[in-house]
Scaffold this active site. Structure first.
Site, PDB file in Angstrom:
ATOM      1  N   LYS A 165      50.072   6.142   0.027  1.00 23.71           N
ATOM      2  CA  LYS A 165      50.047   7.291   0.929  1.00 23.71           C
ATOM      3  C   LYS A 165      51.461   7.620   1.420  1.00 23.71           C
ATOM      4  O   LYS A 165      52.139   6.765   2.009  1.00 23.71           O
ATOM      5  CB  LYS A 165      49.140   7.007   2.133  1.00 23.71           C
ATOM      6  CG  LYS A 165      47.727   6.571   1.741  1.00 23.71           C
ATOM      7  CD  LYS A 165      47.021   7.626   0.889  1.00 23.71           C
ATOM      8  CE  LYS A 165      45.688   7.091   0.360  1.00 23.71           C
ATOM      9  NZ  LYS A 165      45.044   8.013  -0.582  1.00 23.71           N
ATOM     10  N   ASP A 194      50.072   9.886  -2.823  1.00 22.17           N
ATOM     11  CA  ASP A 194      49.085  10.780  -2.225  1.00 22.17           C
ATOM     12  C   ASP A 194      49.618  11.344  -0.906  1.00 22.17           C
ATOM     13  O   ASP A 194      49.856  10.613   0.057  1.00 22.17           O
ATOM     14  CB  ASP A 194      47.788  10.007  -1.983  1.00 22.17           C
ATOM     15  CG  ASP A 194      46.620  10.928  -1.643  1.00 22.17           C
ATOM     16  OD1 ASP A 194      46.842  12.135  -1.467  1.00 22.17           O
ATOM     17  OD2 ASP A 194      45.483  10.412  -1.560  1.00 22.17           O
ATOM     18  N   GLU A 219      49.645  13.586  -5.368  1.00 27.15           N
ATOM     19  CA  GLU A 219      48.308  14.108  -5.098  1.00 27.15           C
ATOM     20  C   GLU A 219      48.332  14.985  -3.855  1.00 27.15           C
ATOM     21  O   GLU A 219      48.864  14.590  -2.809  1.00 27.15           O
ATOM     22  CB  GLU A 219      47.301  12.969  -4.905  1.00 27.15           C
ATOM     23  CG  GLU A 219      45.869  13.488  -4.793  1.00 27.15           C
ATOM     24  CD  GLU A 219      44.847  12.399  -5.044  1.00 27.15           C
ATOM     25  OE1 GLU A 219      44.435  12.241  -6.206  1.00 27.15           O
ATOM     26  OE2 GLU A 219      44.490  11.686  -4.086  1.00 27.15           O
ATOM     27  N   ASP A 242      42.930  16.803  -4.948  1.00 24.44           N
ATOM     28  CA  ASP A 242      41.624  16.285  -4.540  1.00 24.44           C
ATOM     29  C   ASP A 242      41.029  17.024  -3.346  1.00 24.44           C
ATOM     30  O   ASP A 242      39.958  17.607  -3.452  1.00 24.44           O
ATOM     31  CB  ASP A 242      41.613  14.761  -4.373  1.00 24.44           C
ATOM     32  CG  ASP A 242      42.408  14.240  -3.201  1.00 24.44           C
ATOM     33  OD1 ASP A 242      43.257  14.968  -2.670  1.00 24.44           O
ATOM     34  OD2 ASP A 242      42.184  13.069  -2.825  1.00 24.44           O
ATOM     35  N   LYS A 266      35.973  13.500  -5.490  1.00 23.65           N
ATOM     36  CA  LYS A 266      35.353  12.660  -4.462  1.00 23.65           C
ATOM     37  C   LYS A 266      33.901  13.104  -4.299  1.00 23.65           C
ATOM     38  O   LYS A 266      33.622  14.251  -3.937  1.00 23.65           O
ATOM     39  CB  LYS A 266      36.093  12.795  -3.133  1.00 23.65           C
ATOM     40  CG  LYS A 266      37.412  12.021  -3.068  1.00 23.65           C
ATOM     41  CD  LYS A 266      37.848  11.870  -1.611  1.00 23.65           C
ATOM     42  CE  LYS A 266      39.014  10.919  -1.450  1.00 23.65           C
ATOM     43  NZ  LYS A 266      40.302  11.537  -1.807  1.00 23.65           N
TER      44      LYS A 266
HETATM   45 MG    MG Z   1      43.842  11.751  -2.141  1.00 26.18          MG
END
Ligand code: MG
Length: 370
Positions: A165, A194, A219, A242, A266
Protein backbone atom coordinates in the site's frame (compact mmCIF):
# COMPACT_ATOMS: atom_id res chain seq x y z
CA UNK A 1 -36.25 -26.61 -5.54
CA UNK A 2 -37.28 -23.50 -3.64
CA UNK A 3 -35.69 -21.23 -1.09
CA UNK A 4 -37.72 -21.57 2.07
CA UNK A 5 -35.63 -19.94 4.80
CA UNK A 6 -33.00 -17.18 5.03
CA UNK A 7 -31.05 -16.77 8.27
CA UNK A 8 -28.79 -13.77 8.80
CA UNK A 9 -25.87 -13.70 11.25
CA UNK A 10 -23.74 -10.75 12.29
CA UNK A 11 -20.15 -11.17 13.43
CA UNK A 12 -17.31 -8.76 14.09
CA UNK A 13 -14.02 -10.03 12.65
CA UNK A 14 -11.16 -8.25 14.48
CA UNK A 15 -7.88 -7.75 12.63
CA UNK A 16 -4.75 -9.02 14.39
CA UNK A 17 -3.05 -5.67 13.76
CA UNK A 18 -4.44 -2.24 12.87
CA UNK A 19 -4.31 -1.77 9.11
CA UNK A 20 -3.49 1.45 7.26
CA UNK A 21 -4.04 2.22 3.62
CA UNK A 22 -4.26 5.12 1.27
CA UNK A 23 -1.01 6.54 2.62
CA UNK A 24 -2.26 6.28 6.19
CA UNK A 25 -5.51 8.15 5.45
CA UNK A 26 -7.67 5.18 6.46
CA UNK A 27 -7.28 2.91 9.51
CA UNK A 28 -9.09 -0.41 10.08
CA UNK A 29 -9.25 -2.53 13.23
CA UNK A 30 -12.26 -4.79 12.74
CA UNK A 31 -14.45 -5.96 9.85
CA UNK A 32 -18.25 -6.08 10.05
CA UNK A 33 -19.26 -9.46 8.59
CA UNK A 34 -22.70 -10.76 7.63
CA UNK A 35 -23.21 -14.49 7.15
CA UNK A 36 -26.23 -15.71 5.21
CA UNK A 37 -27.65 -19.22 5.44
CA UNK A 38 -30.07 -20.23 2.68
CA UNK A 39 -32.20 -23.33 3.16
CA UNK A 40 -34.24 -25.09 0.48
CA UNK A 41 -37.25 -27.33 0.51
CA UNK A 42 -34.94 -30.08 -0.82
CA UNK A 43 -32.90 -29.98 2.37
CA UNK A 44 -29.84 -28.30 0.83
CA UNK A 45 -28.15 -25.49 2.77
CA UNK A 46 -25.93 -22.83 1.20
CA UNK A 47 -23.74 -20.28 2.95
CA UNK A 48 -22.65 -16.82 1.96
CA UNK A 49 -20.50 -14.15 3.59
CA UNK A 50 -20.50 -10.43 2.90
CA UNK A 51 -17.67 -8.51 4.54
CA UNK A 52 -16.87 -5.04 3.25
CA UNK A 53 -13.47 -3.60 4.13
CA UNK A 54 -14.92 -1.23 6.68
CA UNK A 55 -17.28 1.53 5.51
CA UNK A 56 -14.70 4.20 4.69
CA UNK A 57 -12.95 2.28 1.90
CA UNK A 58 -15.67 2.19 -0.79
CA UNK A 59 -19.46 2.67 -0.76
CA UNK A 60 -20.24 -0.58 1.07
CA UNK A 61 -21.73 -0.67 4.55
CA UNK A 62 -21.74 -3.73 6.82
CA UNK A 63 -25.06 -2.86 8.53
CA UNK A 64 -26.40 -2.00 5.06
CA UNK A 65 -26.09 -5.67 4.08
CA UNK A 66 -28.46 -6.65 6.87
CA UNK A 67 -30.89 -3.85 5.97
CA UNK A 68 -30.72 -4.79 2.30
CA UNK A 69 -31.41 -8.44 3.05
CA UNK A 70 -34.56 -7.42 4.88
CA UNK A 71 -35.68 -5.64 1.69
CA UNK A 72 -34.71 -8.57 -0.56
CA UNK A 73 -35.99 -11.47 1.51
CA UNK A 74 -39.58 -11.55 0.25
CA UNK A 75 -38.41 -11.46 -3.37
CA UNK A 76 -35.96 -14.32 -2.77
CA UNK A 77 -38.16 -16.76 -0.88
CA UNK A 78 -39.74 -19.26 -3.27
CA UNK A 79 -37.10 -18.84 -6.00
CA UNK A 80 -35.00 -21.77 -7.21
CA UNK A 81 -31.45 -20.92 -5.99
CA UNK A 82 -29.95 -23.01 -8.82
CA UNK A 83 -31.27 -20.43 -11.29
CA UNK A 84 -28.52 -17.94 -10.58
CA UNK A 85 -29.55 -15.32 -13.10
CA UNK A 86 -33.20 -15.46 -12.09
CA UNK A 87 -32.07 -14.75 -8.53
CA UNK A 88 -29.76 -12.01 -9.84
CA UNK A 89 -32.56 -10.29 -11.74
CA UNK A 90 -34.93 -10.53 -8.78
CA UNK A 91 -32.37 -8.84 -6.55
CA UNK A 92 -31.51 -6.14 -9.12
CA UNK A 93 -35.19 -5.36 -9.61
CA UNK A 94 -36.02 -5.27 -5.89
CA UNK A 95 -32.96 -3.28 -4.87
CA UNK A 96 -31.13 -1.49 -7.70
CA UNK A 97 -27.44 -1.01 -7.00
CA UNK A 98 -26.15 -2.02 -3.54
CA UNK A 99 -24.12 -4.83 -5.09
CA UNK A 100 -22.35 -5.55 -1.79
CA UNK A 101 -25.72 -6.63 -0.32
CA UNK A 102 -26.32 -9.17 -3.08
CA UNK A 103 -22.94 -10.91 -3.10
CA UNK A 104 -23.53 -13.13 -0.01
CA UNK A 105 -26.89 -14.28 -1.42
CA UNK A 106 -25.31 -15.02 -4.80
CA UNK A 107 -22.50 -16.92 -3.04
CA UNK A 108 -24.94 -19.10 -1.11
CA UNK A 109 -26.86 -19.86 -4.32
CA UNK A 110 -23.64 -21.05 -6.01
CA UNK A 111 -22.99 -23.18 -2.94
CA UNK A 112 -26.41 -24.81 -3.33
CA UNK A 113 -26.03 -25.28 -7.10
CA UNK A 114 -22.71 -27.03 -6.49
CA UNK A 115 -24.19 -29.35 -3.92
CA UNK A 116 -27.18 -30.06 -6.16
CA UNK A 117 -24.89 -31.04 -9.06
CA UNK A 118 -22.03 -32.55 -7.03
CA UNK A 119 -19.61 -30.05 -8.57
CA UNK A 120 -17.31 -27.51 -6.95
CA UNK A 121 -17.96 -23.85 -7.73
CA UNK A 122 -14.73 -23.65 -9.72
CA UNK A 123 -15.87 -26.59 -11.83
CA UNK A 124 -19.21 -24.85 -12.35
CA UNK A 125 -17.26 -21.78 -13.46
CA UNK A 126 -15.63 -23.81 -16.22
CA UNK A 127 -13.12 -26.05 -14.52
CA UNK A 128 -10.26 -25.83 -12.10
CA UNK A 129 -6.70 -25.30 -13.16
CA UNK A 130 -4.31 -27.93 -11.85
CA UNK A 131 -2.09 -25.43 -10.10
CA UNK A 132 -2.96 -23.47 -7.00
CA UNK A 133 -3.23 -19.71 -7.09
CA UNK A 134 -0.52 -17.58 -5.46
CA UNK A 135 -1.98 -15.87 -2.42
CA UNK A 136 -1.14 -12.18 -2.17
CA UNK A 137 -0.10 -10.57 1.07
CA UNK A 138 -1.51 -7.17 1.95
CA UNK A 139 1.23 -4.85 3.13
CA UNK A 140 0.03 -1.97 5.28
CA UNK A 141 1.47 1.44 4.41
CA UNK A 142 4.38 2.75 6.48
CA UNK A 143 8.12 3.45 6.45
CA UNK A 144 10.10 1.44 3.88
CA UNK A 145 11.72 -0.83 6.49
CA UNK A 146 8.36 -1.46 8.19
CA UNK A 147 6.84 -2.51 4.87
CA UNK A 148 9.81 -4.75 4.02
CA UNK A 149 9.43 -6.36 7.44
CA UNK A 150 5.84 -7.30 6.62
CA UNK A 151 6.86 -8.65 3.21
CA UNK A 152 9.63 -10.67 4.88
CA UNK A 153 7.19 -12.20 7.37
CA UNK A 154 4.96 -13.31 4.49
CA UNK A 155 7.95 -14.66 2.55
CA UNK A 156 8.72 -16.93 5.48
CA UNK A 157 5.28 -18.47 4.95
CA UNK A 158 5.88 -19.00 1.24
CA UNK A 159 4.14 -15.96 -0.22
CA UNK A 160 5.44 -14.81 -3.62
CA UNK A 161 2.77 -12.14 -4.29
CA UNK A 162 2.43 -8.90 -2.38
CA UNK A 163 0.12 -5.90 -2.52
CA UNK A 164 2.06 -3.00 -1.03
CA UNK A 165 0.00 0.00 0.00
CA UNK A 166 1.35 3.40 -1.09
CA UNK A 167 -0.35 6.68 -1.87
CA UNK A 168 0.64 9.44 0.50
CA UNK A 169 0.62 13.15 -0.24
CA UNK A 170 4.40 13.08 0.31
CA UNK A 171 5.36 11.87 -3.15
CA UNK A 172 9.06 11.60 -2.29
CA UNK A 173 8.18 9.17 0.52
CA UNK A 174 6.24 7.00 -1.94
CA UNK A 175 9.14 7.03 -4.39
CA UNK A 176 11.44 5.99 -1.53
CA UNK A 177 9.08 3.17 -0.48
CA UNK A 178 8.82 1.78 -4.00
CA UNK A 179 12.55 1.96 -4.73
CA UNK A 180 13.39 0.34 -1.37
CA UNK A 181 10.98 -2.55 -1.89
CA UNK A 182 12.07 -3.06 -5.51
CA UNK A 183 15.73 -3.14 -4.43
CA UNK A 184 14.79 -6.00 -2.11
CA UNK A 185 12.43 -7.81 -4.48
CA UNK A 186 13.30 -11.48 -4.97
CA UNK A 187 13.26 -13.11 -8.44
CA UNK A 188 9.79 -14.29 -9.39
CA UNK A 189 7.97 -12.16 -6.83
CA UNK A 190 4.81 -10.35 -7.90
CA UNK A 191 4.52 -6.93 -6.22
CA UNK A 192 1.65 -4.59 -6.91
CA UNK A 193 1.79 -1.01 -5.60
CA UNK A 194 -1.72 -0.20 -4.48
CA UNK A 195 -2.56 3.50 -4.26
CA UNK A 196 -6.21 3.00 -3.25
CA UNK A 197 -7.23 6.22 -5.08
CA UNK A 198 -5.11 8.38 -2.79
CA UNK A 199 -3.18 10.35 -5.40
CA UNK A 200 -4.24 13.45 -7.27
CA UNK A 201 -3.47 13.34 -10.98
CA UNK A 202 -0.36 15.44 -10.35
CA UNK A 203 0.90 13.15 -7.59
CA UNK A 204 0.31 10.06 -9.73
CA UNK A 205 2.22 11.56 -12.61
CA UNK A 206 5.12 12.61 -10.36
CA UNK A 207 5.58 9.23 -8.65
CA UNK A 208 4.87 6.97 -11.60
CA UNK A 209 7.20 8.86 -13.90
CA UNK A 210 9.92 8.98 -11.22
CA UNK A 211 9.96 5.17 -11.03
CA UNK A 212 9.06 4.45 -14.66
CA UNK A 213 12.41 2.68 -15.10
CA UNK A 214 11.26 -0.07 -12.69
CA UNK A 215 8.25 -1.14 -14.76
CA UNK A 216 6.16 -1.82 -11.66
CA UNK A 217 2.37 -2.03 -11.66
CA UNK A 218 0.20 0.55 -9.85
CA UNK A 219 -3.29 -0.24 -8.66
CA UNK A 220 -5.99 2.43 -8.70
CA UNK A 221 -3.63 5.42 -8.95
CA UNK A 222 -6.57 7.84 -9.19
CA UNK A 223 -10.10 8.25 -7.87
CA UNK A 224 -12.17 7.60 -10.97
CA UNK A 225 -11.85 6.04 -14.43
CA UNK A 226 -11.62 9.56 -15.86
CA UNK A 227 -8.66 10.23 -13.55
CA UNK A 228 -7.05 6.95 -14.55
CA UNK A 229 -7.53 7.71 -18.24
CA UNK A 230 -5.71 11.00 -17.76
CA UNK A 231 -2.96 9.38 -15.66
CA UNK A 232 -2.61 6.66 -18.31
CA UNK A 233 -2.00 9.30 -20.95
CA UNK A 234 1.01 10.83 -19.16
CA UNK A 235 2.66 7.68 -17.69
CA UNK A 236 4.00 4.36 -18.97
CA UNK A 237 3.79 2.02 -15.94
CA UNK A 238 1.22 -0.82 -16.05
CA UNK A 239 -2.03 -0.03 -14.23
CA UNK A 240 -4.49 -2.21 -12.34
CA UNK A 241 -8.02 -0.99 -11.63
CA UNK A 242 -10.04 -2.28 -8.71
CA UNK A 243 -12.14 0.31 -6.83
CA UNK A 244 -13.36 1.72 -10.18
CA UNK A 245 -14.27 -1.75 -11.47
CA UNK A 246 -17.80 -2.16 -10.12
CA UNK A 247 -20.07 -3.00 -13.06
CA UNK A 248 -19.76 -4.90 -16.31
CA UNK A 249 -19.92 -1.57 -18.12
CA UNK A 250 -16.85 -0.44 -16.16
CA UNK A 251 -15.09 -3.61 -17.31
CA UNK A 252 -15.98 -3.11 -20.97
CA UNK A 253 -14.97 0.56 -20.85
CA UNK A 254 -11.60 -0.27 -19.25
CA UNK A 255 -11.00 -3.00 -21.82
CA UNK A 256 -12.14 -1.01 -24.86
CA UNK A 257 -10.32 2.20 -23.94
CA UNK A 258 -7.17 0.41 -22.74
CA UNK A 259 -7.29 2.06 -19.32
CA UNK A 260 -5.64 -0.81 -17.45
CA UNK A 261 -3.58 -3.96 -17.86
CA UNK A 262 -4.98 -5.74 -14.80
CA UNK A 263 -8.50 -6.10 -13.36
CA UNK A 264 -8.71 -6.25 -9.57
CA UNK A 265 -12.01 -8.07 -9.15
CA UNK A 266 -13.41 -7.90 -5.62
CA UNK A 267 -16.43 -10.13 -5.21
CA UNK A 268 -18.26 -8.15 -2.53
CA UNK A 269 -17.89 -4.95 -4.52
CA UNK A 270 -19.07 -6.33 -7.87
CA UNK A 271 -22.02 -8.25 -6.43
CA UNK A 272 -20.77 -11.83 -6.44
CA UNK A 273 -19.64 -14.61 -8.74
CA UNK A 274 -22.51 -14.34 -11.24
CA UNK A 275 -21.44 -10.82 -12.17
CA UNK A 276 -17.69 -11.40 -11.64
CA UNK A 277 -17.47 -14.25 -14.12
CA UNK A 278 -18.61 -11.90 -16.90
CA UNK A 279 -15.78 -9.52 -15.97
CA UNK A 280 -13.38 -12.49 -16.00
CA UNK A 281 -14.44 -13.31 -19.54
CA UNK A 282 -14.11 -9.68 -20.71
CA UNK A 283 -10.59 -9.65 -19.22
CA UNK A 284 -9.53 -12.87 -20.95
CA UNK A 285 -10.96 -11.68 -24.26
CA UNK A 286 -8.83 -8.52 -24.05
CA UNK A 287 -5.53 -9.92 -22.74
CA UNK A 288 -6.06 -8.42 -19.30
CA UNK A 289 -4.71 -10.19 -16.22
CA UNK A 290 -6.58 -10.43 -12.93
CA UNK A 291 -6.17 -10.12 -9.20
CA UNK A 292 -9.08 -11.85 -7.44
CA UNK A 293 -10.22 -10.90 -3.95
CA UNK A 294 -13.19 -11.24 -1.65
CA UNK A 295 -12.76 -7.66 -0.32
CA UNK A 296 -12.28 -8.98 3.19
CA UNK A 297 -13.60 -11.59 5.53
CA UNK A 298 -13.17 -15.09 6.82
CA UNK A 299 -12.00 -18.30 5.20
CA UNK A 300 -15.43 -18.57 3.57
CA UNK A 301 -15.04 -15.34 1.63
CA UNK A 302 -11.48 -16.37 0.75
CA UNK A 303 -12.67 -19.68 -0.65
CA UNK A 304 -15.33 -18.03 -2.79
CA UNK A 305 -12.59 -15.86 -4.30
CA UNK A 306 -10.29 -18.87 -4.67
CA UNK A 307 -12.93 -20.74 -6.68
CA UNK A 308 -13.07 -17.88 -9.17
CA UNK A 309 -9.28 -17.56 -9.23
CA UNK A 310 -8.94 -21.29 -9.87
CA UNK A 311 -11.17 -20.99 -12.94
CA UNK A 312 -8.80 -18.49 -14.59
CA UNK A 313 -6.01 -19.76 -16.87
CA UNK A 314 -2.50 -19.40 -15.45
CA UNK A 315 -1.47 -16.72 -17.94
CA UNK A 316 -4.32 -14.46 -16.82
CA UNK A 317 -4.15 -14.80 -13.04
CA UNK A 318 -1.73 -12.73 -11.00
CA UNK A 319 -2.78 -13.71 -7.50
CA UNK A 320 -5.69 -14.18 -5.15
CA UNK A 321 -5.72 -12.19 -1.95
CA UNK A 322 -6.46 -14.09 1.24
CA UNK A 323 -7.73 -12.20 4.30
CA UNK A 324 -8.03 -15.08 6.78
CA UNK A 325 -4.46 -14.74 8.08
CA UNK A 326 -5.13 -11.13 9.11
CA UNK A 327 -8.02 -11.99 11.44
CA UNK A 328 -7.83 -12.96 15.10
CA UNK A 329 -10.95 -15.15 14.87
CA UNK A 330 -11.72 -18.20 12.72
CA UNK A 331 -15.40 -19.04 12.20
CA UNK A 332 -14.69 -22.38 10.50
CA UNK A 333 -11.77 -23.92 12.41
CA UNK A 334 -10.28 -26.91 10.67
CA UNK A 335 -12.65 -26.56 7.72
CA UNK A 336 -12.21 -25.60 4.10
CA UNK A 337 -9.22 -24.94 1.87
CA UNK A 338 -6.53 -22.89 3.60
CA UNK A 339 -3.69 -20.79 2.36
CA UNK A 340 -0.65 -23.09 2.50
CA UNK A 341 2.93 -22.23 1.59
CA UNK A 342 1.74 -19.06 -0.11
CA UNK A 343 -0.79 -20.77 -2.36
CA UNK A 344 -4.52 -21.29 -2.07
CA UNK A 345 -6.05 -24.32 -3.75
CA UNK A 346 -9.67 -25.41 -3.56
CA UNK A 347 -10.56 -29.09 -3.67
CA UNK A 348 -13.41 -30.80 -5.50
CA UNK A 349 -15.87 -30.71 -2.62
CA UNK A 350 -19.33 -29.85 -3.96
CA UNK A 351 -20.27 -26.18 -3.87
CA UNK A 352 -18.21 -23.86 -1.75
CA UNK A 353 -16.56 -26.66 0.19
CA UNK A 354 -16.82 -24.97 3.58
CA UNK A 355 -19.51 -23.99 6.08
CA UNK A 356 -19.02 -22.04 9.30
CA UNK A 357 -19.21 -23.54 12.76
CA UNK A 358 -22.63 -22.11 13.59
CA UNK A 359 -21.91 -22.17 17.32
CA UNK A 360 -19.29 -19.47 16.65
CA UNK A 361 -21.76 -17.19 14.87
CA UNK A 362 -24.27 -16.92 17.71
CA UNK A 363 -27.99 -16.66 17.13
CA UNK A 364 -29.26 -15.28 13.82
CA UNK A 365 -30.20 -11.61 14.01
CA UNK A 366 -32.97 -12.17 11.46
CA UNK A 367 -34.82 -15.14 9.98
CA UNK A 368 -37.10 -14.89 6.95
CA UNK A 369 -39.18 -17.92 5.98
CA UNK A 370 -42.22 -19.02 4.01
MG1 MG B 1 -6.56 -2.45 -4.34
Amino acid sequence: MKLCKISVFHKQLPLKDPYWLSGGRLKFETLDATFVKLETDAGLVGWGEGTPWGHTYVPAHGPGIRAGLETLAAALLGLDPRQLETVERAMDKTLPGHLYVKQPVDMACWDILGQATDLSISDLLGGRRSTGTPAASSVSSGKPDYMMGIIESYRERGYVAHSAKVGGSDTSADIERIRHIETNRKPGEIILYDVNRAWTRREASLVMNAVADLGVTFEQPGETLDDIAQIRSVTTSPISVDESLVTLQDATRIARDGLADVFGIKLNRVGGLTKARRMRDVAIAHGIQMFIMATGGSVMADIEAAHLAQSIPDEFIQACWSCQDMLSVDIAPGRGARCEAGFITVDDSPGLGVAPDESLLGDPIAVYAV
